[in-house]
Write a protein that holds these residues in place. Structure first.
Motif, PDB file in Angstrom:
ATOM      1  N   ARG A 155       0.798  -1.226   0.000  1.00  0.00           N
ATOM      2  CA  ARG A 155       0.000   0.000   0.000  1.00  0.00           C
ATOM      3  C   ARG A 155       0.834   1.281   0.000  1.00  0.00           C
ATOM      4  NH1 ARG A 155      -4.536   1.580   4.610  1.00  0.00           N
ATOM      5  NH2 ARG A 155      -4.635   3.813   4.096  1.00  0.00           N
ATOM      6  N   PRO A 156       1.882   1.433   0.845  1.00  0.00           N
ATOM      7  CA  PRO A 156       2.663   2.685   0.807  1.00  0.00           C
ATOM      8  C   PRO A 156       3.288   2.948  -0.562  1.00  0.00           C
ATOM      9  CG  PRO A 156       3.157   1.448   2.800  1.00  0.00           C
ATOM     10  CD  PRO A 156       2.362   0.544   1.930  1.00  0.00           C
ATOM     11  N   MET A 157       3.761   1.900  -1.229  1.00  0.00           N
ATOM     12  CA  MET A 157       4.363   2.064  -2.548  1.00  0.00           C
ATOM     13  C   MET A 157       3.316   2.489  -3.574  1.00  0.00           C
ATOM     14  SD  MET A 157       6.725  -0.597  -4.732  1.00  0.00           S
ATOM     15  CE  MET A 157       5.535  -1.949  -4.615  1.00  0.00           C
ATOM     16  N   ILE A 158       2.138   1.874  -3.521  1.00  0.00           N
ATOM     17  CA  ILE A 158       1.072   2.212  -4.459  1.00  0.00           C
ATOM     18  C   ILE A 158       0.612   3.652  -4.238  1.00  0.00           C
ATOM     19  CG2 ILE A 158      -1.332   1.708  -5.056  1.00  0.00           C
ATOM     20  CD1 ILE A 158      -0.662  -1.266  -4.536  1.00  0.00           C
ATOM     21  N   GLU A 159       0.520   4.052  -2.998  1.00  0.00           N
ATOM     22  CA  GLU A 159       0.119   5.436  -2.714  1.00  0.00           C
ATOM     23  C   GLU A 159       1.151   6.432  -3.210  1.00  0.00           C
ATOM     24  OE1 GLU A 159      -2.711   4.591   1.211  1.00  0.00           O
ATOM     25  OE2 GLU A 159      -0.621   5.229   1.498  1.00  0.00           O
ATOM     26  N   LYS A 160       2.433   6.052  -3.173  1.00  0.00           N
ATOM     27  CA  LYS A 160       3.478   6.935  -3.710  1.00  0.00           C
ATOM     28  C   LYS A 160       3.424   6.998  -5.235  1.00  0.00           C
ATOM     29  CE  LYS A 160       5.357   8.380   0.085  1.00  0.00           C
ATOM     30  NZ  LYS A 160       4.372   7.747   1.004  1.00  0.00           N
ATOM     31  N   VAL A 161       3.058   5.895  -5.871  1.00  0.00           N
ATOM     32  CA  VAL A 161       2.885   5.913  -7.326  1.00  0.00           C
ATOM     33  C   VAL A 161       1.813   6.935  -7.697  1.00  0.00           C
ATOM     34  CG1 VAL A 161       2.046   4.603  -9.317  1.00  0.00           C
ATOM     35  CG2 VAL A 161       3.640   3.536  -7.718  1.00  0.00           C
ATOM     36  N   ALA A 162       0.678   6.873  -7.017  1.00  0.00           N
ATOM     37  CA  ALA A 162      -0.422   7.795  -7.297  1.00  0.00           C
ATOM     38  C   ALA A 162      -0.007   9.236  -7.018  1.00  0.00           C
ATOM     39  CB  ALA A 162      -1.643   7.413  -6.470  1.00  0.00           C
ATOM     40  N   LEU A 163       0.658   9.458  -5.908  1.00  0.00           N
ATOM     41  CA  LEU A 163       1.063  10.810  -5.518  1.00  0.00           C
ATOM     42  C   LEU A 163       2.058  11.404  -6.509  1.00  0.00           C
ATOM     43  CD1 LEU A 163       0.978  13.090  -3.381  1.00  0.00           C
ATOM     44  CD2 LEU A 163       2.865  11.922  -2.214  1.00  0.00           C
ATOM     45  N   ALA A 164       3.063  10.620  -6.880  1.00  0.00           N
ATOM     46  CA  ALA A 164       4.127  11.126  -7.752  1.00  0.00           C
ATOM     47  C   ALA A 164       3.665  11.329  -9.187  1.00  0.00           C
ATOM     48  CB  ALA A 164       5.325  10.172  -7.715  1.00  0.00           C
ATOM     49  N   SER A 165       2.706  10.548  -9.627  1.00  0.00           N
ATOM     50  CA  SER A 165       2.284  10.611 -11.029  1.00  0.00           C
ATOM     51  C   SER A 165       1.029  11.445 -11.263  1.00  0.00           C
ATOM     52  CB  SER A 165       2.033   9.197 -11.563  1.00  0.00           C
ATOM     53  OG  SER A 165       0.899   8.612 -10.930  1.00  0.00           O
ATOM     54  N   GLY A 166       0.289  11.715 -10.198  1.00  0.00           N
ATOM     55  CA  GLY A 166      -0.980  12.422 -10.360  1.00  0.00           C
ATOM     56  C   GLY A 166      -2.123  11.512 -10.734  1.00  0.00           C
ATOM     57  N   LEU A 167      -1.896  10.209 -10.651  1.00  0.00           N
ATOM     58  CA  LEU A 167      -2.940   9.237 -10.955  1.00  0.00           C
ATOM     59  C   LEU A 167      -3.916   9.174  -9.769  1.00  0.00           C
ATOM     60  CD1 LEU A 167      -3.240   7.244 -13.415  1.00  0.00           C
ATOM     61  CD2 LEU A 167      -2.285   5.488 -11.907  1.00  0.00           C
ATOM     62  N   PRO A 168      -5.230   9.249  -9.998  1.00  0.00           N
ATOM     63  CA  PRO A 168      -6.175   9.112  -8.875  1.00  0.00           C
ATOM     64  C   PRO A 168      -5.955   7.784  -8.159  1.00  0.00           C
ATOM     65  CG  PRO A 168      -7.295   9.922 -10.833  1.00  0.00           C
ATOM     66  CD  PRO A 168      -5.924   9.535 -11.275  1.00  0.00           C
ATOM     67  N   ILE A 169      -6.029   7.794  -6.846  1.00  0.00           N
ATOM     68  CA  ILE A 169      -5.701   6.601  -6.069  1.00  0.00           C
ATOM     69  C   ILE A 169      -6.651   5.447  -6.393  1.00  0.00           C
ATOM     70  CG2 ILE A 169      -7.090   7.340  -4.079  1.00  0.00           C
ATOM     71  CD1 ILE A 169      -3.719   5.390  -4.020  1.00  0.00           C
ATOM     72  N   GLN A 170      -7.931   5.741  -6.654  1.00  0.00           N
ATOM     73  CA  GLN A 170      -8.868   4.669  -6.996  1.00  0.00           C
ATOM     74  C   GLN A 170      -8.487   4.025  -8.328  1.00  0.00           C
ATOM     75  OE1 GLN A 170      -9.755   7.769  -6.114  1.00  0.00           O
ATOM     76  NE2 GLN A 170     -11.098   7.615  -4.330  1.00  0.00           N
ATOM     77  N   GLN A 171      -8.022   4.842  -9.261  1.00  0.00           N
ATOM     78  CA  GLN A 171      -7.611   4.301 -10.557  1.00  0.00           C
ATOM     79  C   GLN A 171      -6.339   3.475 -10.412  1.00  0.00           C
ATOM     80  OE1 GLN A 171      -7.055   7.212 -13.651  1.00  0.00           O
ATOM     81  NE2 GLN A 171      -6.528   5.692 -15.195  1.00  0.00           N
ATOM     82  N   ALA A 172      -5.426   3.940  -9.572  1.00  0.00           N
ATOM     83  CA  ALA A 172      -4.187   3.190  -9.346  1.00  0.00           C
ATOM     84  C   ALA A 172      -4.508   1.779  -8.857  1.00  0.00           C
ATOM     85  CB  ALA A 172      -3.304   3.925  -8.341  1.00  0.00           C
ATOM     86  N   TRP A 173      -5.326   1.671  -7.845  1.00  0.00           N
ATOM     87  CA  TRP A 173      -5.705   0.351  -7.328  1.00  0.00           C
ATOM     88  C   TRP A 173      -6.505  -0.432  -8.371  1.00  0.00           C
ATOM     89  CZ3 TRP A 173      -3.831  -2.069  -3.215  1.00  0.00           C
ATOM     90  CH2 TRP A 173      -3.280  -1.332  -2.158  1.00  0.00           C
ATOM     91  N   GLY A 174      -7.362   0.265  -9.121  1.00  0.00           N
ATOM     92  CA  GLY A 174      -8.172  -0.404 -10.127  1.00  0.00           C
ATOM     93  C   GLY A 174      -7.343  -1.058 -11.217  1.00  0.00           C
ATOM     94  N   LEU A 175      -6.168  -0.508 -11.481  1.00  0.00           N
ATOM     95  CA  LEU A 175      -5.293  -1.059 -12.515  1.00  0.00           C
ATOM     96  C   LEU A 175      -4.730  -2.431 -12.145  1.00  0.00           C
ATOM     97  CD1 LEU A 175      -3.545   2.235 -13.609  1.00  0.00           C
ATOM     98  CD2 LEU A 175      -4.781   0.676 -15.140  1.00  0.00           C
ATOM     99  N   LEU A 176      -4.851  -2.819 -10.885  1.00  0.00           N
ATOM    100  CA  LEU A 176      -4.442  -4.176 -10.506  1.00  0.00           C
ATOM    101  C   LEU A 176      -5.312  -5.219 -11.210  1.00  0.00           C
ATOM    102  CD1 LEU A 176      -3.960  -3.883  -6.629  1.00  0.00           C
ATOM    103  CD2 LEU A 176      -2.200  -3.753  -8.393  1.00  0.00           C
ATOM    104  N   CYS A 177      -6.518  -4.824 -11.578  1.00  0.00           N
ATOM    105  CA  CYS A 177      -7.486  -5.790 -12.114  1.00  0.00           C
ATOM    106  C   CYS A 177      -7.231  -6.175 -13.565  1.00  0.00           C
ATOM    107  CB  CYS A 177      -8.898  -5.226 -11.990  1.00  0.00           C
ATOM    108  SG  CYS A 177      -9.464  -5.063 -10.284  1.00  0.00           S
ATOM    109  N   ASN A 178      -6.605  -5.305 -14.357  1.00  0.00           N
ATOM    110  CA  ASN A 178      -6.510  -5.575 -15.793  1.00  0.00           C
ATOM    111  C   ASN A 178      -5.764  -6.870 -16.105  1.00  0.00           C
ATOM    112  OD1 ASN A 178      -8.040  -3.304 -16.258  1.00  0.00           O
ATOM    113  ND2 ASN A 178      -6.331  -2.027 -16.903  1.00  0.00           N
ATOM    114  N   PRO A 179      -4.492  -7.029 -15.701  1.00  0.00           N
ATOM    115  CA  PRO A 179      -3.828  -8.311 -15.970  1.00  0.00           C
ATOM    116  C   PRO A 179      -4.352  -9.440 -15.096  1.00  0.00           C
ATOM    117  CG  PRO A 179      -2.352  -6.856 -14.762  1.00  0.00           C
ATOM    118  CD  PRO A 179      -3.565  -6.046 -15.122  1.00  0.00           C
TER     119      PRO A 179
END
Length: 256
Positions: A131-155
């Motif tokens: 979770r801390p790493m994923i939250e940093k991905v969203a923060l650093a990139s400007g990606l909405p946090i819900q979308q960041a987590w949602g991207l786990l579902c595609n593959p």
């Protein structure tokens, strides 16, 4: 862990096992990726490498690698009745190769009883750790946090489909039972109002003949923000009219 498993993890999930690549262009351990300054460096590099016009491209790309990591765990559980354990992980880039390395990994058989309780605990630990790493991905990139987590579902759900096609009836039942466990991990573990795997998919007609149902992605991969990028046919951001136009474009490209 035998060579066949290691090879599959690398070829399918882009995971290398216990191979510290000292010649990599960069190599960041998980604790470093939990720092905003380090993640910002990674996001900037990935944006450049992907010829992105927006750093959200890099955020979605990072989530793809994390999604493969998470899916590899489900592969271990549902296909091999094992848990993929490791002391640490690192994200690396070496020439064109990108992905995670698992450090001091173990391939642990699941217990013969109380399977659901065991994997619930393991899933909770894993997502608490990531979770801390994923939250940093969203923060650093400007990606909405819900979308960041949602991207786990595609593959993840793409692999679920592939497993179900090849599995025996007994194994199909196990895959579905394990998926039920994952989808019922408490939303608080992810820091969200809803477990990101609790997604209802919608389907659209394919662009090819004969027409087949195509599952719309759970979250946009942002590839349209690359240089000359376009939304993919299964993008959730497309309207019906835009999807029809995109299908005609793909059909034309394929015919050339």
């Amino acid at each position: 862990m035998d060579k066949a498993i290691k090879d599959h993890l690398k070829q399918t999930f882009f995971l290398t096992i216990d191979q510290l690549n000292t010649e990599a262009i960069y190599y960041y351990r998980q604790r470093e990726l939990e720092k905003e300054t380090t993640m910002q460096l990674v996001i900037e590099e990935r944006t450049t490498a992907l010829k992105g016009c927006d750093e959200r491209v890099a955020g979605a790309n990072m989530m793809k690698w994390i999604a493969y990591l998470c899916t590899a765990h489900q592969y271990a559980v549902s296909i091999h009745d094992h848990w993929l354990s490791y002391e640490d992980l690192a994200f690396f880039k070496n020439d064109e190769e990108v992905g995670f390395t698992l450090i001091n990994s173990e391939w642990k058989p699941l217990p013969g009883s109380q399977r659901e309780d065991y994997i619930t605990e393991k899933w909770t630990q894993l997502y608490t750790q990531l979770r801390p790493m994923i939250e940093k991905v969203a923060l650093a990139s400007g990606l909405p946090i819900q979308q960041a987590w949602g991207l786990l579902c595609n593959p993840f759900y793409k692999q679920q489909e592939a497993w179900m096609i090849k599995a025996s009836d007994t194994r199909k039942q196990q895959i579905n039972e394990d998926l039920h466990v994952l989808r019922n991990i408490k939303s608080e573990v992810f820091g969200l109002k809803r477990n990101p795997y609790q997604v209802s998919f919608r389907y659209v007609d394919s662009w090819w003949e004969p027409v087949e149902p195509v599952r719309v992605k759970a979250a946009c991969c942002m590839s349209y923000l690359k240089e000359r990028g376009k939304k993919c046919y299964a993008c959730p951001k497309l309207t019906n009219e835009e999807r029809e136009i995109r299908g005609k474009e793909i059909n034309k490209e394929k015919a050339q």
